[in-house]
Design a protein around this motif. Sequence first.
Motif, PDB file in Angstrom:
ATOM      1  N   ARG A  44      -7.358  16.001  -7.194  1.00 25.16           N
ATOM      2  CA  ARG A  44      -6.307  16.173  -6.192  1.00 25.16           C
ATOM      3  C   ARG A  44      -6.940  15.968  -4.824  1.00 25.16           C
ATOM      4  N   ALA A  45      -6.401  15.029  -4.064  1.00 29.88           N
ATOM      5  CA  ALA A  45      -6.941  14.696  -2.748  1.00 29.88           C
ATOM      6  C   ALA A  45      -5.875  14.896  -1.684  1.00 29.88           C
ATOM      7  N   SER A  46      -6.247  15.518  -0.598  1.00 33.10           N
ATOM      8  CA  SER A  46      -5.356  15.641   0.557  1.00 33.10           C
ATOM      9  C   SER A  46      -5.458  14.366   1.378  1.00 33.10           C
ATOM     10  N   VAL A  47      -4.319  13.886   1.860  1.00 31.86           N
ATOM     11  CA  VAL A  47      -4.300  12.674   2.676  1.00 31.86           C
ATOM     12  C   VAL A  47      -3.515  12.906   3.962  1.00 31.86           C
ATOM     13  N   ARG A  48      -3.941  12.228   4.998  1.00 29.76           N
ATOM     14  CA  ARG A  48      -3.243  12.197   6.292  1.00 29.76           C
ATOM     15  C   ARG A  48      -3.618  10.859   6.921  1.00 29.76           C
ATOM     16  N   GLU A  49      -2.770   9.868   6.692  1.00 29.92           N
ATOM     17  CA  GLU A  49      -3.096   8.503   7.080  1.00 29.92           C
ATOM     18  C   GLU A  49      -1.947   7.861   7.844  1.00 29.92           C
ATOM     19  N   LEU A  50      -2.293   6.924   8.736  1.00 29.91           N
ATOM     20  CA  LEU A  50      -1.327   6.229   9.574  1.00 29.91           C
ATOM     21  C   LEU A  50      -1.126   4.798   9.076  1.00 29.91           C
ATOM     22  N   PHE A  51       0.132   4.404   8.984  1.00 25.71           N
ATOM     23  CA  PHE A  51       0.520   3.034   8.670  1.00 25.71           C
ATOM     24  C   PHE A  51       1.072   2.434   9.950  1.00 25.71           C
ATOM     25  N   GLU A  52       0.542   1.271  10.382  1.00 26.04           N
ATOM     26  CA  GLU A  52       1.064   0.636  11.592  1.00 26.04           C
ATOM     27  C   GLU A  52       0.930  -0.874  11.510  1.00 26.04           C
ATOM     28  N   GLU A  53       1.812  -1.546  12.234  1.00 21.60           N
ATOM     29  CA  GLU A  53       1.781  -3.007  12.284  1.00 21.60           C
ATOM     30  C   GLU A  53       0.674  -3.453  13.217  1.00 21.60           C
ATOM     31  N   GLY A  54      -0.092  -4.429  12.764  1.00 22.59           N
ATOM     32  CA  GLY A  54      -1.132  -4.998  13.616  1.00 22.59           C
ATOM     33  C   GLY A  54      -2.280  -4.066  13.914  1.00 22.59           C
ATOM     34  N   GLY A  55      -2.428  -2.999  13.168  1.00 24.06           N
ATOM     35  CA  GLY A  55      -3.521  -2.066  13.413  1.00 24.06           C
ATOM     36  C   GLY A  55      -4.837  -2.555  12.833  1.00 24.06           C
ATOM     37  N   ASP A  56      -5.890  -1.851  13.144  1.00 27.11           N
ATOM     38  CA  ASP A  56      -7.216  -2.154  12.620  1.00 27.11           C
ATOM     39  C   ASP A  56      -7.264  -1.734  11.147  1.00 27.11           C
ATOM     40  N   PRO A  57      -7.489  -2.673  10.208  1.00 23.50           N
ATOM     41  CA  PRO A  57      -7.478  -2.332   8.786  1.00 23.50           C
ATOM     42  C   PRO A  57      -8.595  -1.365   8.387  1.00 23.50           C
ATOM     43  N   GLU A  58      -9.599  -1.174   9.226  1.00 29.76           N
ATOM     44  CA  GLU A  58     -10.652  -0.196   8.948  1.00 29.76           C
ATOM     45  C   GLU A  58     -10.222   1.215   9.316  1.00 29.76           C
ATOM     46  N   VAL A  59      -9.148   1.343  10.087  1.00 30.04           N
ATOM     47  CA  VAL A  59      -8.715   2.650  10.589  1.00 30.04           C
ATOM     48  C   VAL A  59      -7.355   3.059  10.041  1.00 30.04           C
ATOM     49  N   THR A  60      -6.430   2.104   9.922  1.00 32.69           N
ATOM     50  CA  THR A  60      -5.075   2.413   9.480  1.00 32.69           C
ATOM     51  C   THR A  60      -4.674   1.510   8.312  1.00 32.69           C
ATOM     52  N   TYR A  61      -3.544   1.829   7.706  1.00 32.81           N
ATOM     53  CA  TYR A  61      -2.973   1.013   6.639  1.00 32.81           C
ATOM     54  C   TYR A  61      -1.874   0.143   7.233  1.00 32.81           C
ATOM     55  N   PRO A  62      -1.620  -1.026   6.629  1.00 34.22           N
ATOM     56  CA  PRO A  62      -0.620  -1.931   7.209  1.00 34.22           C
ATOM     57  C   PRO A  62       0.818  -1.475   6.973  1.00 34.22           C
ATOM     58  N   LEU A  63       1.632  -1.674   7.984  1.00 36.16           N
ATOM     59  CA  LEU A  63       3.076  -1.462   7.916  1.00 36.16           C
ATOM     60  C   LEU A  63       3.692  -2.853   8.029  1.00 36.16           C
ATOM     61  N   HIS A  64       4.447  -3.260   7.025  1.00 37.79           N
ATOM     62  CA  HIS A  64       5.029  -4.601   6.991  1.00 37.79           C
ATOM     63  C   HIS A  64       6.531  -4.500   7.257  1.00 37.79           C
ATOM     64  N   GLY A  65       6.919  -4.594   8.519  1.00 36.27           N
ATOM     65  CA  GLY A  65       8.338  -4.507   8.871  1.00 36.27           C
ATOM     66  C   GLY A  65       8.894  -3.144   8.492  1.00 36.27           C
ATOM     67  N   ASP A  66       9.882  -3.158   7.606  1.00 41.61           N
ATOM     68  CA  ASP A  66      10.525  -1.907   7.205  1.00 41.61           C
ATOM     69  C   ASP A  66       9.980  -1.373   5.877  1.00 41.61           C
TER      70      ASP A  66
END
Length: 172
Positions: free
Chosen positions: A84-106
Amino acid sequence: MARHPFIVHVATLRRDPAARRREHRRGPVPDLAVTASRVPVGAEVVVDVALEWVHGGILATGTVSAPWSGECRRCLSPAGGELRASVRELFEEGGDPEVTYPLHGDHLDLEPLARDAVMLELPLAPLCREDCQGLCPVCGANRNQGPCLEHLDTTDPRWSALEILREASEPG
């Protein structure tokens, strides 16, 4: 085309900055393995997160869980459990893939988040139980099943010179 269990439609979150939504997704994630442990083939990874719009992206906060199996590092018996892992991550468009996860439109895909969380939590050196006694270095017997009686009193001859010191210190 089969629906991917980890794809989440987030258009409503993007329109209402105060919105928050809980997502509970489950499905298999292929090839989850490290040196000595793995998520069994076909087993489901469960992602349970709250999604909210923050600073131009979607924040996912919650947990990722999955079963795991492997071989005990001490006795070579099967080992396993639930991670069991706790997560707190940001998804954003055009972000740095080393820091955030990609957000693809909607849409966003929770599978990369699930993969990363599981890979970081899989034990590199699993144990069948915390007090595992391991294998006997002389005969290879599993010491969890009982002591090795045949060679219990064997002493490494390299230590025999120290036996004199023990005998001298014993009251007698």
